[in-house]
Design a protein around this motif. Structure first.
Motif, PDB file in Angstrom:
ATOM      1  N   VAL A   1     -10.018   4.288   0.016  1.00 28.50           N
ATOM      2  CA  VAL A   1      -9.421   5.569   0.382  1.00 28.50           C
ATOM      3  C   VAL A   1      -7.985   5.394   0.868  1.00 28.50           C
ATOM      4  O   VAL A   1      -7.092   6.151   0.461  1.00 28.50           O
ATOM      5  N   ALA A   2      -7.776   4.415   1.742  1.00 31.25           N
ATOM      6  CA  ALA A   2      -6.448   4.243   2.322  1.00 31.25           C
ATOM      7  C   ALA A   2      -6.305   2.830   2.873  1.00 31.25           C
ATOM      8  O   ALA A   2      -7.298   2.166   3.173  1.00 31.25           O
ATOM      9  N   LEU A   3      -5.063   2.400   3.001  1.00 32.67           N
ATOM     10  CA  LEU A   3      -4.777   1.136   3.668  1.00 32.67           C
ATOM     11  C   LEU A   3      -3.532   1.299   4.523  1.00 32.67           C
ATOM     12  O   LEU A   3      -2.692   2.185   4.276  1.00 32.67           O
ATOM     13  N   ILE A   4      -3.415   0.424   5.501  1.00 34.73           N
ATOM     14  CA  ILE A   4      -2.246   0.424   6.370  1.00 34.73           C
ATOM     15  C   ILE A   4      -1.893  -1.017   6.662  1.00 34.73           C
ATOM     16  O   ILE A   4      -2.760  -1.845   6.942  1.00 34.73           O
ATOM     17  N   THR A   5      -0.597  -1.314   6.581  1.00 38.06           N
ATOM     18  CA  THR A   5      -0.179  -2.685   6.812  1.00 38.06           C
ATOM     19  C   THR A   5      -0.294  -3.059   8.283  1.00 38.06           C
ATOM     20  O   THR A   5      -0.538  -2.216   9.148  1.00 38.06           O
ATOM     21  N   ASN A   6      -0.094  -4.352   8.541  1.00 36.34           N
ATOM     22  CA  ASN A   6      -0.273  -4.863   9.888  1.00 36.34           C
ATOM     23  C   ASN A   6       0.884  -4.475  10.791  1.00 36.34           C
ATOM     24  O   ASN A   6       1.776  -3.723  10.393  1.00 36.34           O
ATOM     25  N   ALA A   7       0.838  -4.961  11.999  1.00 40.63           N
ATOM     26  CA  ALA A   7       1.868  -4.714  13.019  1.00 40.63           C
ATOM     27  C   ALA A   7       2.105  -3.212  13.169  1.00 40.63           C
ATOM     28  O   ALA A   7       1.204  -2.475  13.514  1.00 40.63           O
ATOM     29  N   GLY A   8       3.291  -2.764  12.846  1.00 39.24           N
ATOM     30  CA  GLY A   8       3.625  -1.367  13.063  1.00 39.24           C
ATOM     31  C   GLY A   8       3.046  -0.409  12.059  1.00 39.24           C
ATOM     32  O   GLY A   8       3.158   0.807  12.218  1.00 39.24           O
ATOM     33  N   GLY A   9       2.408  -0.933  11.033  1.00 44.25           N
ATOM     34  CA  GLY A   9       1.797  -0.045  10.051  1.00 44.25           C
ATOM     35  C   GLY A   9       2.815   0.786   9.306  1.00 44.25           C
ATOM     36  O   GLY A   9       2.573   1.956   9.034  1.00 44.25           O
ATOM     37  N   ALA A  10       3.930   0.154   8.942  1.00 49.11           N
ATOM     38  CA  ALA A  10       5.003   0.908   8.320  1.00 49.11           C
ATOM     39  C   ALA A  10       4.652   1.382   6.916  1.00 49.11           C
ATOM     40  O   ALA A  10       5.211   2.364   6.430  1.00 49.11           O
ATOM     41  N   TYR A  11       3.735   0.701   6.263  1.00 49.50           N
ATOM     42  CA  TYR A  11       3.394   1.055   4.890  1.00 49.50           C
ATOM     43  C   TYR A  11       1.949   1.502   4.819  1.00 49.50           C
ATOM     44  O   TYR A  11       1.045   0.861   5.358  1.00 49.50           O
ATOM     45  N   THR A  12       1.746   2.625   4.146  1.00 50.30           N
ATOM     46  CA  THR A  12       0.402   3.134   3.924  1.00 50.30           C
ATOM     47  C   THR A  12       0.233   3.466   2.451  1.00 50.30           C
ATOM     48  O   THR A  12       1.213   3.696   1.745  1.00 50.30           O
ATOM     49  N   GLU A  13      -1.005   3.509   2.023  1.00 48.41           N
ATOM     50  CA  GLU A  13      -1.313   3.812   0.623  1.00 48.41           C
ATOM     51  C   GLU A  13      -2.616   4.598   0.590  1.00 48.41           C
ATOM     52  O   GLU A  13      -3.515   4.351   1.404  1.00 48.41           O
ATOM     53  N   TYR A  14      -2.698   5.530  -0.361  1.00 48.67           N
ATOM     54  CA  TYR A  14      -3.849   6.421  -0.429  1.00 48.67           C
ATOM     55  C   TYR A  14      -4.372   6.540  -1.854  1.00 48.67           C
ATOM     56  O   TYR A  14      -3.600   6.469  -2.816  1.00 48.67           O
TER      57      TYR A  14
END
Length: 117
Positions: free
Chosen positions: A48-61
């Protein structure tokens, strides 16, 4: 050991909202990419979704949830969220969070979401 515990599921009417939470433990949360998946019995698990580590600057849906779902994280609370708005009956599924460590996938037990029309 690594633990992922989801919560926040429930039953809502179409058009409603839910916020899922996944509390992580047993690893350095801020270093890990986090994922939300969902599964309907008899069908393959869908990312469904992902979020990168640390600050979570990148997301994908997934295309099916773009514009309606938002993934976020709070590294101070070791928690990843999935805000789900404008829910549709086809969003009915069991939702899981997942992370990987040294190539091994770790999954929670999931939380059930049911959307009625």
């Amino acid at each position: 050991q690594v633990q992922l515990v989801e919560s926040g599921g429930g039953s809502v009417q179409a058009g409603g909202s839910l916020r899922l939470s996944c509390v992580a433990s047993g690893f350095t949360f801020r270093r890990n990419m986090m994922y939300w998946y969902r599964q309907v019995p008899g069908k393959e698990r869908e990312r469904v979704a992902l979020i990168t580590n640390a600050g979570g600057a990148y997301t994908e849906y997934a295309n099916s949830v773009k514009g309606r779902f938002t993934i976020s994280r709070d590294n101070a609370k070791n928690t990843v969220y999935l805000q789900m708005n404008s829910l549709k009956p086809e969003d009915t599924a069991r939702y899981y969070c997942m992370t990987t460590l040294s190539g091994t996938e770790y999954w929670g037990r999931g939380t059930q979401v049911a959307v009625s029309s």
